[in-house]
Design a protein around this motif. Sequence first.
Motif, PDB file in Angstrom:
ATOM      1  N   LEU A 128       0.833  -1.177   0.123  1.00  0.00           N
ATOM      2  CA  LEU A 128       0.093  -0.020  -0.059  1.00  0.00           C
ATOM      3  C   LEU A 128       1.018   1.329   0.065  1.00  0.00           C
ATOM      4  CD1 LEU A 128      -2.616  -1.225   2.466  1.00  0.00           C
ATOM      5  CD2 LEU A 128      -3.113  -0.892   0.067  1.00  0.00           C
ATOM      6  N   PRO A 129       0.248   2.311  -0.529  1.00  0.00           N
ATOM      7  CA  PRO A 129      -0.921   2.712  -1.036  1.00  0.00           C
ATOM      8  C   PRO A 129      -1.056   2.317  -2.472  1.00  0.00           C
ATOM      9  CG  PRO A 129       0.198   4.587  -1.137  1.00  0.00           C
ATOM     10  CD  PRO A 129       1.184   3.662  -0.416  1.00  0.00           C
ATOM     11  N   VAL A 130      -2.318   2.216  -2.945  1.00  0.00           N
ATOM     12  CA  VAL A 130      -2.907   1.889  -4.221  1.00  0.00           C
ATOM     13  C   VAL A 130      -3.984   2.975  -4.733  1.00  0.00           C
ATOM     14  CG1 VAL A 130      -3.754   0.100  -5.838  1.00  0.00           C
ATOM     15  CG2 VAL A 130      -2.326  -0.640  -4.047  1.00  0.00           C
ATOM     16  N   SER A 162      -8.768   4.858  -3.596  1.00  0.00           N
ATOM     17  CA  SER A 162      -7.498   4.775  -3.084  1.00  0.00           C
ATOM     18  C   SER A 162      -7.928   4.003  -1.880  1.00  0.00           C
ATOM     19  CB  SER A 162      -6.634   6.078  -2.673  1.00  0.00           C
ATOM     20  OG  SER A 162      -7.225   6.710  -1.705  1.00  0.00           O
ATOM     21  N   PHE A 163      -6.333   3.164  -1.629  1.00  0.00           N
ATOM     22  CA  PHE A 163      -6.432   2.064  -0.556  1.00  0.00           C
ATOM     23  C   PHE A 163      -5.341   2.301   0.337  1.00  0.00           C
ATOM     24  CE2 PHE A 163      -8.882   0.434  -3.967  1.00  0.00           C
ATOM     25  CZ  PHE A 163      -9.810  -0.201  -3.231  1.00  0.00           C
ATOM     26  N   HIS A 164      -5.352   2.289   1.586  1.00  0.00           N
ATOM     27  CA  HIS A 164      -4.192   2.892   2.449  1.00  0.00           C
ATOM     28  C   HIS A 164      -4.304   1.839   3.813  1.00  0.00           C
ATOM     29  CE1 HIS A 164      -3.803   6.368   0.029  1.00  0.00           C
ATOM     30  NE2 HIS A 164      -5.175   6.205  -0.103  1.00  0.00           N
ATOM     31  N   TYR A 287     -16.674   0.581   3.152  1.00  0.00           N
ATOM     32  CA  TYR A 287     -16.766  -0.479   2.242  1.00  0.00           C
ATOM     33  C   TYR A 287     -15.932  -1.720   2.386  1.00  0.00           C
ATOM     34  CZ  TYR A 287     -19.805   2.876  -0.309  1.00  0.00           C
ATOM     35  OH  TYR A 287     -20.810   3.636  -0.417  1.00  0.00           O
ATOM     36  N   SER A 288     -14.579  -1.299   2.658  1.00  0.00           N
ATOM     37  CA  SER A 288     -13.657  -2.295   3.215  1.00  0.00           C
ATOM     38  C   SER A 288     -14.272  -3.324   4.022  1.00  0.00           C
ATOM     39  CB  SER A 288     -12.297  -1.998   3.322  1.00  0.00           C
ATOM     40  OG  SER A 288     -12.301  -1.101   4.292  1.00  0.00           O
ATOM     41  N   LYS A 289     -14.771  -2.996   5.327  1.00  0.00           N
ATOM     42  CA  LYS A 289     -15.279  -3.546   6.538  1.00  0.00           C
ATOM     43  C   LYS A 289     -16.564  -4.534   6.140  1.00  0.00           C
ATOM     44  CE  LYS A 289     -14.093  -2.219  11.177  1.00  0.00           C
ATOM     45  NZ  LYS A 289     -14.219  -0.799  11.865  1.00  0.00           N
ATOM     46  N   ALA A 290     -17.375  -3.617   5.121  1.00  0.00           N
ATOM     47  CA  ALA A 290     -18.602  -4.473   4.759  1.00  0.00           C
ATOM     48  C   ALA A 290     -18.316  -5.584   3.630  1.00  0.00           C
ATOM     49  CB  ALA A 290     -19.405  -3.479   3.873  1.00  0.00           C
ATOM     50  N   LEU A 291     -17.301  -5.568   2.940  1.00  0.00           N
ATOM     51  CA  LEU A 291     -16.776  -6.404   2.029  1.00  0.00           C
ATOM     52  C   LEU A 291     -15.796  -7.353   2.546  1.00  0.00           C
ATOM     53  CD1 LEU A 291     -17.273  -4.195  -1.073  1.00  0.00           C
ATOM     54  CD2 LEU A 291     -18.944  -6.051  -0.384  1.00  0.00           C
ATOM     55  N   GLU A 292     -15.457  -7.130   3.661  1.00  0.00           N
ATOM     56  CA  GLU A 292     -14.306  -7.877   4.168  1.00  0.00           C
ATOM     57  C   GLU A 292     -13.209  -7.762   3.663  1.00  0.00           C
ATOM     58  OE1 GLU A 292     -15.974 -11.703   5.563  1.00  0.00           O
ATOM     59  OE2 GLU A 292     -17.696 -10.843   5.925  1.00  0.00           O
ATOM     60  N   ALA A 293     -12.559  -6.649   3.153  1.00  0.00           N
ATOM     61  CA  ALA A 293     -11.498  -6.541   2.552  1.00  0.00           C
ATOM     62  C   ALA A 293     -10.379  -6.162   3.292  1.00  0.00           C
ATOM     63  CB  ALA A 293     -11.543  -5.309   1.399  1.00  0.00           C
ATOM     64  N   ASN A 294      -9.277  -6.997   3.756  1.00  0.00           N
ATOM     65  CA  ASN A 294      -8.250  -6.709   4.705  1.00  0.00           C
ATOM     66  C   ASN A 294      -6.864  -7.118   3.973  1.00  0.00           C
ATOM     67  OD1 ASN A 294     -10.443  -6.717   6.757  1.00  0.00           O
ATOM     68  ND2 ASN A 294     -10.508  -8.726   6.865  1.00  0.00           N
ATOM     69  N   PHE A 295      -6.165  -6.450   4.734  1.00  0.00           N
ATOM     70  CA  PHE A 295      -4.462  -6.496   4.638  1.00  0.00           C
ATOM     71  C   PHE A 295      -3.751  -6.939   5.669  1.00  0.00           C
ATOM     72  CE2 PHE A 295      -2.701  -2.651   6.618  1.00  0.00           C
ATOM     73  CZ  PHE A 295      -4.034  -1.947   6.617  1.00  0.00           C
ATOM     74  N   GLN A 296      -2.621  -7.533   5.703  1.00  0.00           N
ATOM     75  CA  GLN A 296      -1.994  -7.702   6.964  1.00  0.00           C
ATOM     76  C   GLN A 296      -1.082  -6.451   7.234  1.00  0.00           C
ATOM     77  OE1 GLN A 296       0.720 -11.080   6.914  1.00  0.00           O
ATOM     78  NE2 GLN A 296      -0.839 -12.241   7.865  1.00  0.00           N
ATOM     79  N   ALA A 304      -8.986  -3.629   7.987  1.00  0.00           N
ATOM     80  CA  ALA A 304      -9.913  -3.137   6.745  1.00  0.00           C
ATOM     81  C   ALA A 304      -9.081  -1.946   6.203  1.00  0.00           C
ATOM     82  CB  ALA A 304     -11.101  -2.925   7.129  1.00  0.00           C
ATOM     83  N   PHE A 305      -8.957  -2.041   4.562  1.00  0.00           N
ATOM     84  CA  PHE A 305      -8.332  -0.990   4.061  1.00  0.00           C
ATOM     85  C   PHE A 305      -8.807   0.529   4.516  1.00  0.00           C
ATOM     86  CE2 PHE A 305      -8.006  -4.311   0.944  1.00  0.00           C
ATOM     87  CZ  PHE A 305      -6.673  -4.415   0.683  1.00  0.00           C
TER      88      PHE A 305
END
Length: 438
Positions: A128-130, A162-164, A287-296, A304-305
């Motif tokens: 990240l970021p993207v 963008s994702f952070h 949105y990242s929480k609702a769609l379970e979009a996670n990173f480490q 969540a992003f």
Amino acid sequence: MKFSNLFIPTSKENPSDVVLPSHQFLVRGGFVNQEGAGLYNFMPLGKIVLDKIRTIVKEELDKAGCNEVQLSFVTPISLWDRSGRAEDMGKEMLRIKDRHDNDFVLSPTNEEAMVELVKNRVKSYKDLPVNLYQINTKFRDEARPRYGILRGREFLMKDGYSFHSNTEDMIREFDLMEETYKKIFTRLGLDFRVVNADSGAIGGSGSKEFHVLANSGEDTILVCESCDYGANIETIFEDESEVDSLNELSYEQLQEKEVTQKCSCGGKLSFKKGIEVGHIFQLGDKYSKALEANFQDENGKPKAFEMATFGIGVSRLVASVIEQNHDEKGCIWTKNTAPYLVDIIVSNAKKEDELDAGIKIYEELKANGIDVIIDDRKKERFGFKMGDFELIGFPYAVVIGKKLQDGLVEIVDRKTLEKQECKLDEVFEVLQKKLDNS
Ligand code: ATP
Ligand code: MG
């Protein structure tokens, strides 16, 4: 380009539902035509302008490190069910069924699809970021499509996401996009204001809009005459009816409204009308929480992003340029949005010497990198060609007519309609100077 080769169906007829000059002149100038309510075709001239704007948007975003992608326009409804937006979007979202009875929507925006695209592909905070964007068709079944392409149902939007790994980095990108958008609208030659779009916390706003100042704008904004403070009145008045009543006032009526409040810088505040051409928004992890979009994260834990989203109304910009730059005769394009910079008008193209002189100047300008079109139509008279020049709104015309025998042509400035005699062999030099100064 030669007029004789280009399909430019200009017309004297006004569209039946016309209210705004941009709508009138873009239709009459042969830029766009209406296919249905809120549905427009871009004809050759309109497509050239749209692509010029699109190119400037792309160049500035790419310079800022954003990546262009293109998502599918049709999206499965399941995506919208998962984020909970299938309900929220209501009738603006147009649903369709395929042959197997599966439900899809015509994308009105693409947060969900973009989260899905990044999810499981961006795995670590180290990736990240993207910042991904597309310049793509959107469909919104607007309750009141109107004003031509300013509020269509199908339109072209630049949407970026963008994702952070943390809020601080997301805000850094948000600020970078604000600066990038300012560069884009400046290059387009627009007079615009950045305004706070929500009341936000003290010390900054998580949402900003970019408004092109135009008397016909649908939004009312409050701006400072001394500093760059601006706010959409939706953020200032709690009472919605107060906002509606101000929005209903004409530009002239608004100017009579005294604002007693002063800006925090001490400057005078005043109301303006604006067309919203851009919107940047700090989304957080909704949105990242609702769609379970996670990173480490750094500690190896899933997180969540943090997201931000950035929109530009690309097709709306075409009309916004004209809403801000026109007179009673037609469009007046800015330097970087004009379909062609110079229109060489051969008064009587049946006369060989006039046509030859026109082609010679045309070739010279082209060889020197000036975007030029020649009106070489044999069946049209001078008056008609001049009318088309004024309606379409190329920044300059070079008129080749009677004075050719004396080695002279006339240069016409579309904005001022001033005419200036010019020697044949000085046309390039004179035009180059004018373009450099404009
Ligand atoms: P509006 O308040 O004008 O309806 P919005 O808040 O719905 O705009 P966003 O969802 O932020 O708009 O979309 C990003 C950009 O897309 C807007 O800033 C605007 O320039 C453009 N846009 C939105 N709706 C339309 C439309 N119906 N036709 C053309 N452009 C549009
Ligand atoms: Mg809207």
